[in-house]
Motif scaffolding. Structure first.
Motif, PDB file in Angstrom:
ATOM      1  N   UNK A   1      51.698  -2.044  37.583  1.00 49.27           N
ATOM      2  CA  UNK A   1      51.160  -3.012  38.546  1.00 49.27           C
ATOM      3  C   UNK A   1      52.274  -3.656  39.363  1.00 49.27           C
ATOM      4  N   UNK A   2      53.508  -3.753  38.794  1.00 47.78           N
ATOM      5  CA  UNK A   2      54.668  -4.242  39.550  1.00 47.78           C
ATOM      6  C   UNK A   2      55.927  -3.870  38.780  1.00 47.78           C
ATOM      7  N   UNK A   3      56.805  -3.129  39.412  1.00 47.36           N
ATOM      8  CA  UNK A   3      58.040  -2.710  38.766  1.00 47.36           C
ATOM      9  C   UNK A   3      59.231  -3.553  39.192  1.00 47.36           C
ATOM     10  N   UNK A   4      60.430  -3.032  38.914  1.00 49.08           N
ATOM     11  CA  UNK A   4      61.648  -3.801  39.173  1.00 49.08           C
ATOM     12  C   UNK A   4      61.872  -4.075  40.660  1.00 49.08           C
ATOM     13  N   UNK A   5      61.293  -3.240  41.504  1.00 49.11           N
ATOM     14  CA  UNK A   5      61.428  -3.487  42.945  1.00 49.11           C
ATOM     15  C   UNK A   5      60.665  -4.729  43.372  1.00 49.11           C
ATOM     16  N   UNK A   6      59.710  -5.162  42.547  1.00 53.30           N
ATOM     17  CA  UNK A   6      58.922  -6.348  42.874  1.00 53.30           C
ATOM     18  C   UNK A   6      57.735  -6.081  43.760  1.00 53.30           C
ATOM     19  N   UNK A   7      57.460  -4.796  44.035  1.00 58.20           N
ATOM     20  CA  UNK A   7      56.346  -4.433  44.913  1.00 58.20           C
ATOM     21  C   UNK A   7      55.106  -4.183  44.063  1.00 58.20           C
ATOM     22  N   UNK A   8      54.049  -4.920  44.329  1.00 60.20           N
ATOM     23  CA  UNK A   8      52.806  -4.770  43.582  1.00 60.20           C
ATOM     24  C   UNK A   8      52.090  -3.503  44.014  1.00 60.20           C
ATOM     25  N   UNK A   9      51.624  -2.727  43.041  1.00 59.80           N
ATOM     26  CA  UNK A   9      50.936  -1.465  43.336  1.00 59.80           C
ATOM     27  C   UNK A   9      49.421  -1.634  43.271  1.00 59.80           C
ATOM     28  N   UNK A  10      48.966  -2.856  43.377  1.00 62.96           N
ATOM     29  CA  UNK A  10      47.540  -3.157  43.463  1.00 62.96           C
ATOM     30  C   UNK A  10      47.391  -4.266  44.509  1.00 62.96           C
TER      31      UNK A  10
END
Length: 675
Positions: A74-83
């Motif tokens: 749902x959110x990785x180290x890049x900080x970009x939410x995938x939802x």
């Protein structure tokens, strides 16, 4: 120190609770016994998220594997939410089609599978690009562009709102990544003001050469624990049933007492040499889980990967390879999950489905004989918080496990049942352990050191390993240092064979009348014995101190030489004169001695295979071991001993308090259930 099969259940369970019995969640423990983890760390350029999500494909996976849970991104180290997050400060990937989390929740719910989410916490690039004032400040005043400050607005402004949002999706919980291991020293004005107020120290140390640097690191560690406690409690107020783990918190990286309301413990193993890594990390997690009533699991990477010095990826691991890693974990009473990569459109591929399904069948077959197990005390290896804190360069990390990892593996390769315990696990109950091993624990708390010596006075056996560790016990050992620590190879004559030691060595002279030398030095491998003391044994009160004046862990961790294994085992075995279990027939067996629901459960793990070879990424065959002889010390003859999950009743020969059975074949992992 009398060893007996009928260990007092009251004594055991007054300290230890079933490893899978959670306290803060109504979810049954089995819901996190076996699972699959997927993540992909979405980036700002991802524009296909949500496309090609196939209910049919996910149905196929869940039907074939039947996990208790899956974890998705749902959110990785890049900080970009995938939802499509609605949180005010979220950074959302562009052009998300539909709602991936709603899709995964809908399909998993249909299958009765729990849904957990992978979320990166402290490590968040996107949040800091938007809000640089949320970042950690370095000692020189510059900004750390990827690490958020645990003293700043991040938790209340993004972390907690998003976790509440995830709970509202109906997800069962979250696996918060990028936390303790990503936390660094913070020189932001807020952090420094809190440090001065809390400690009274006004001059802030900027490097390890400055006064009070240790106090500054200790403050930072406390601050991180308070940060976990803050966000966990806040989310629980919003949704009490939402289960939260902070990846690697309260593990080898952070082996301190648990003072927050995390719901479970979890971590992901090193992708390489994971069989030995699982044996070490699982024992540390098991001890924490049992003492603090927390269910725990560990995650295997399904593929070989190396982070340093250069990131490189190897092959996907075979089912057999992953089964060995799983066996090391479930034999200790923990849950198991495997990590497979999620595609950048948020879908999950099916290429590894046969491996996933085989792994599921392996774990499920053993679940009835492993879940809820607690260890029977035999040998304890000390992993001291004080040493970890004193010598870790980072705030949290497992670099200090090298002090014990080789010694632990040697003891396991000698078929000895071993736990790894920190101060909080041993204090007040040392006398349950016939042997305690202290390997290169070079910064012991004064009170804890006194308790160790009192344990020996009362009849305990302490095995001290390492140049500095033995030097710190010189008076009690009846020796005095004969110069400074030296390096270079040393040759030891042991049982008419040569053992080579390459680690640091402390020359000593024997001064005590109750101290005698063990084994001899050689001038070189082919030369005659020369003067010198490599190891000693010392009577101390009713017990015994055994010491070896060299660092041994690294030698065995790197090379696993058979003669060094035998040398280490020869120091430990005499301290355990009446072992509850003895296994012979192969050195490729790891032994875990448990009680499970009142029954004795003896786990046997076949550790064959080149898992410790850095040049070998994976392997797909582990030859079975045959005709293993098992001797169990029991007060009465067992009614039956059954090899599980094979359901094979083994003939028992019983004499003089020893029940002897032969295991005709050991594949990867069997449990002998004693009835």
């Amino acid at each position: 120190m009398k060893a007996t099969f009928l260990v007092s259940l009251f004594t055991l369970f007054s300290f230890q609770v079933l490893a899978q019995s959670g306290v803060s969640s109504p979810k049954p423990a089995s819901k996190r016994y076996f699972g699959l983890h997927f993540d992909f760390h979405a980036i700002k350029d991802d524009s296909l998220i949500g496309r090609n999500l196939s209910e049919k494909s996910l149905d196929s996976l869940l039907t074939a594997v039947k996990p208790d849970f899956i974890q998705v991104d749902c959110k990785g180290h890049t900080g970009v939410s995938s939802y499509p997050s609605k949180a005010a400060n979220a950074t959302v990937a562009p052009h998300i089609v539909g709602d991936p989390l709603a899709f995964y929740r809908s399909v998993t719910r249909k299958h009765g599978v729990d849904l957990y989410l992978h979320y990166s916490g402290v490590y968040d690039d996107a949040a800091l690009a938007k809000h640089p004032n949320w970042a950690v400040q370095k000692a020189d005043g510059s900004i750390n562009s990827s690490r958020t400050s645990v003293h700043g607005p991040y938790a209340d402004s993004l972390l907690i709102p998003q976790l509440n949002e995830l709970a509202d999706y109906g997800a069962n919980g979250v696996w918060v990544d990028g936390e303790c291991w990503a936390t660094v020293l913070d020189y932001s004005p807020t952090a420094l003001a809190k440090f001065r107020a809390e400690t009274g120290i006004q001059t802030v140390p900027r490097s390890d050469k400055d006064a009070n640097y240790g106090a500054f690191k200790a403050f930072a560690r406390r601050s991180f624990a308070q940060y976990i406690g803050h966000y966990v409690d806040a989310v629980h107020r919003h949704r009490p049933t939402f289960r939260i783990a902070s990846n690697w918190a309260y593990s080898s990286m952070m082996p301190e007492p648990i003072k927050t309301n995390v719901d479970f413990l979890s971590g992901d193993l090193t992708p390489s040499n994971s069989v030995n890594s699982a044996a070490l990390e699982g024992r540390i997690m098991a001890a924490q889980g049992q003492l603090y009533h927390k269910p725990w699991d560990l995650m295997s990477w399904s593929f070989w990967y190396e982070f340093n010095p250069v990131q490189r990826q190897g092959d996907q691991k075979s089912a057999v390879h992953l089964m060995q890693e799983a066996a090391e974990i479930i034999s200790l009473g923990g849950g198991f999950q495997a990590y497979y990569q999620q595609r950048h459109n948020a879908s999950i591929g099916l290429r590894e489905l046969p491996v996933m399904a085989a792994l599921s069948r392996f774990v499920r077959a053993r679940q009835p004989f492993c879940e809820g197990s607690v260890p029977v005390p035999q040998i304890a290896v000390l992993y001291a918080n004080s040493t970890v804190s004193a010598f870790n360069q980072s705030l949290f990390g497992n670099g200090q496990t090298q002090r014990i990892s080789g010694v632990l593996t040697a003891l396991l390769d000698a078929q000895l049942p071993v736990e790894v315990l920190s101060e909080q696990h041993l204090q007040g109950r040392m006398n349950q352990y016939p042997v305690i091993v202290v390997s290169q624990q070079d910064s012991l708390d004064t009170g804890f050191r006194k308790e160790l010596l009192d344990y020996v006075r009362q009849g305990g056996h302490l095995l001290l390993i390492g140049a500095q560790t033995t030097r710190s016990f010189a008076s009690e050992l009846g020796i005095e240092p004969a110069g400074t620590v030296v390096k270079g190879p040393k040759w030891v004559l042991h049982n008419s064979s040569t053992v080579v030691l390459t680690g640091p060595f402390q020359p000593v002279r024997i001064t005590g009348k109750d101290t005698k030398a063990i084994d001899l030095f050689l001038k070189s491998e082919a030369a005659d014995p020369v003067a010198g003391v490599i190891a000693t044994e010392t009577s101390f009160g009713k017990g015994q101190l055994t010491a070896v004046y060299a660092d041994l862990s690294s030698d065995y961790q790197k090379h696993q030489p058979a003669r060094l294994r035998d040398f280490i085992a020869s120091l430990a075995r005499p301290l355990l004169p009446k072992p509850l279990v003895e296994v012979s027939g192969s050195h490729l067996v790891h032994v875990v001695l448990n009680r499970q629901h009142g029954r004795l459960a003896l786990n046997l793990i076949n550790t064959g295979g080149r898992h410790a070879d850095p040049q070998v990424f994976t392997y797909d065959e582990v030859p079975p071991l045959t005709n293993l002889t098992i001797r169990l010390r029991t007060d009465v003859k067992p009614k039956r001993i059954v090899q599980q999950p094979e359901n094979k009743v083994l003939p028992i020969h019983y004499a003089n308090g020893i029940a002897t059975v032969t295991v005709p074949k050991l594949g990867i992992h069997s449990v002998l259930m004693v009835e």
